[in-house]
Design a protein around this motif. Structure first.
Motif, short mmCIF file in Angstrom:
data_model
loop_
_atom_site.label_atom_id
_atom_site.label_comp_id
_atom_site.label_asym_id
_atom_site.label_seq_id
_atom_site.Cartn_x
_atom_site.Cartn_y
_atom_site.Cartn_z
N PHE A 154 0.69 -1.07 0.11
CA PHE A 154 -0.08 -0.24 -0.47
C PHE A 154 0.97 1.26 0.10
N MET A 155 1.92 1.30 -1.07
CA MET A 155 2.29 2.64 -1.18
C MET A 155 1.70 3.29 -2.45
N ASN A 189 12.86 10.30 -6.35
CA ASN A 189 12.18 10.29 -7.21
C ASN A 189 11.54 12.31 -7.67
N1 SAH Z 1 1.05 7.87 2.61
C1 SAH Z 1 1.51 6.11 2.87
C2 SAH Z 1 1.90 5.25 1.81
C3 SAH Z 1 2.27 6.40 -0.01
S1 SAH Z 1 3.98 7.30 0.50
C4 SAH Z 1 2.87 6.49 3.59
O1 SAH Z 1 3.31 8.07 3.73
O2 SAH Z 1 3.85 5.66 3.73
C5 SAH Z 1 4.90 5.88 -0.18
C6 SAH Z 1 6.13 5.55 -0.29
O3 SAH Z 1 6.50 7.43 -1.31
C7 SAH Z 1 6.74 6.05 1.47
O4 SAH Z 1 7.53 6.11 2.14
C8 SAH Z 1 6.78 7.88 0.67
O5 SAH Z 1 7.81 8.32 2.08
C9 SAH Z 1 7.66 7.59 0.10
N2 SAH Z 1 7.53 8.63 -1.41
C10 SAH Z 1 6.81 9.72 -1.87
N3 SAH Z 1 6.95 10.70 -2.20
C11 SAH Z 1 8.17 10.08 -2.84
C12 SAH Z 1 8.95 10.18 -3.91
N4 SAH Z 1 8.83 11.83 -4.69
N5 SAH Z 1 10.19 9.69 -4.17
C13 SAH Z 1 10.78 8.83 -3.74
N6 SAH Z 1 9.77 8.34 -2.12
C14 SAH Z 1 8.30 8.51 -2.06
#
Ligand code: SAH
Length: 387
Positions: A179-180, A323
């Motif tokens: 769930f990411m 990213n």
């Molecule tokens: N809301 C949840 C799941 C979605 S984000 C959470 O915050 O965990 C999933 C993962 O991607 C999180 O660990 C977040 O910190 C990371 N993430 C978000 N934006 C990113 C980006 N631009 N580059 C790399 N990782 C990112």
């Protein structure tokens, strides 16, 4: 290691939107095994024999016509009633972009909104990164999804549909779910847990809880709720589910700046919740996600602070080189910077791994999901309250 669940090539292929055996009003993908059995009892005076047969056929083979199942052959009128009560119609694939490392697919939902999911090839199988919401409320400044704001939560059927499309339409051997994608799962916990019950059912898709990761921004109320449910083993509890927490910063000052959630729950609150989180096995870890932002959270002092913060937790830090989202003010550290941070953390006694980035060129990587235009052009129907 579990052997992959074969996708039955002889099963009728259910294309998105193609009418299937079930044409009624009630989305069958919302029901777990026990729930479907209870519905069969309530609606038709029937039980597990019929409901279980349909559940197995639907999730294992993507075949939904009760009339084709031997369990229904003596009772065609029951098959007819079931068809008229439940619906199985996977959402249409509205788009697909990707490169050789990963691809993202969009599903058009009934109200015009879209979910986003990413298929990621691993060594032995494929992993699916799924969304729990359209958009997100959390507002993390580095994340693309935050830029579109929050549109709505997905229901359990819409979450499960992402895996069904990957397995039975795209024929991907999905064995792992994270769930990411878009959304904060703890902000939609009931639907997420219901979806996990369905995904992990051995009589259906059979994705083990230990192959499902719920990633949270650090929503302390949600972690506490899940901790209570994680005390019991599957199928009724969630003790094997993997929990990942997006730490992303070494201290409150930096975390509050890049993750507004930290103004509500400070690092100390988060740590207290994590201390109370039960791990099922001695060799289990809490996974701490750490997005490396060049010049923001990637110095040696930061690594030492992170190790100090995690000192008495059984944690594994997943380092994610940033990213960049569209128009991002943040940069990605170079390879050397990432390697340094890894070494500093390890030297400070904190176990960690570097997560390879996939799908970066297709805006399909972590934190790159989201469609800002959708927010601007959201159709009126999409704004209407669910009836
Ligand atoms: N809301 C949840 C799941 C979605 S984000 C959470 O915050 O965990 C999933 C993962 O991607 C999180 O660990 C977040 O910190 C990371 N993430 C978000 N934006 C990113 C980006 N631009 N580059 C790399 N990782 C990112």
């Amino acid at each position: 290691m579990r052997s992959p669940d074969p996708v039955d090539a002889s099963a009728p292929s259910i294309g998105p939107g193609v009418p299937s055996g079930l044409i009624g009003p009630d989305d069958i993908l919302r029901y777990d095994y026990d729930g479907l059995t209870a519905e069969f009892d309530r609606r038709f005076g029937k039980g597990e024999y019929h409901a279980g047969a349909l559940f197995r056929s639907l999730y294992r083979r993507g075949a939904s016509d009760p009339g084709a199942l031997p369990e229904f052959s003596a009772n065609p009128s029951l098959a007819q009633s079931v068809r008229g009560a439940f619906r199985y119609s996977l959402p249409e694939i509205a788009g697909r972009v990707g490169d050789e490392t990963a691809y993202k697919f969009l599903l058009r939902l009934r109200d015009g909104y879209e979910s986003e999911s990413v298929v990621i090839p691993m060594r032995q199988y494929k992993s699916l990164c799924i969304s729990s919401q359209v958009g997100c409320k959390m507002g993390c400044t580095f994340c693309e999804t935050a830029q579109m704001g929050y549109l709505r939560s997905l229901d359990a059927g819409e979450i499960v549909a992402q895996v069904m499309v990957a397995r039975h339409v795209l024929k991907e051997p999905i064995q792992n779910v994270v769930f990411m994608g878009m959304g904060e799962p703890m902000d939609n916990l009931d639907n997420v847990l219901q979806a996990i019950r369905i995904l992990s059912d051995q009589r259906g898709l059979n994705i083990a809880q230990s192959a499902i990761t719920l990633s949270t921004v650090g929503h302390v109320d949600g972690i506490n709720k899940l901790a209570a449910l994680a005390k019991n083993p599957p199928p009724h509890g969630f003790s094997r589910l993997r929990l990942a927490v997006s730490l992303n910063a070494p201290n409150d000052e930096i975390r509050s700046r890049i993750m507004p959630v930290n103004r509500q729950w400070k690092l100390a609150d988060l740590k207290e919740a994590l201390r109370g989180y039960p791990l099922a096995h001695k060799d289990d870890f809490l996974f701490m996600e750490y997005v490396l932002l060049a010049g923001v959270n990637d110095s040696r002092e930061h690594a030492i602070e992170v190790a100090e913060y995690l000192r008495d937790l059984r944690a594994c830090v997943n380092l994610i080189p940033y990213n960049p989202r569209l128009e991002s003010p943040f940069g990605r550290p170079d390879k050397e910077g990432v390697a340094h941070f890894y070494r500093w953390l390890m030297e400070a006694g904190q176990y960690c791994r570097i997560r390879g980035t996939k799908g970066k060129d297709a805006m399909a990587a972590c934190g790159q999901l989201g469609n800002r235009a959708l927010k601007r052009t959201a159709r009126p129907a999409a704004m209407a309250p669910a009836s």
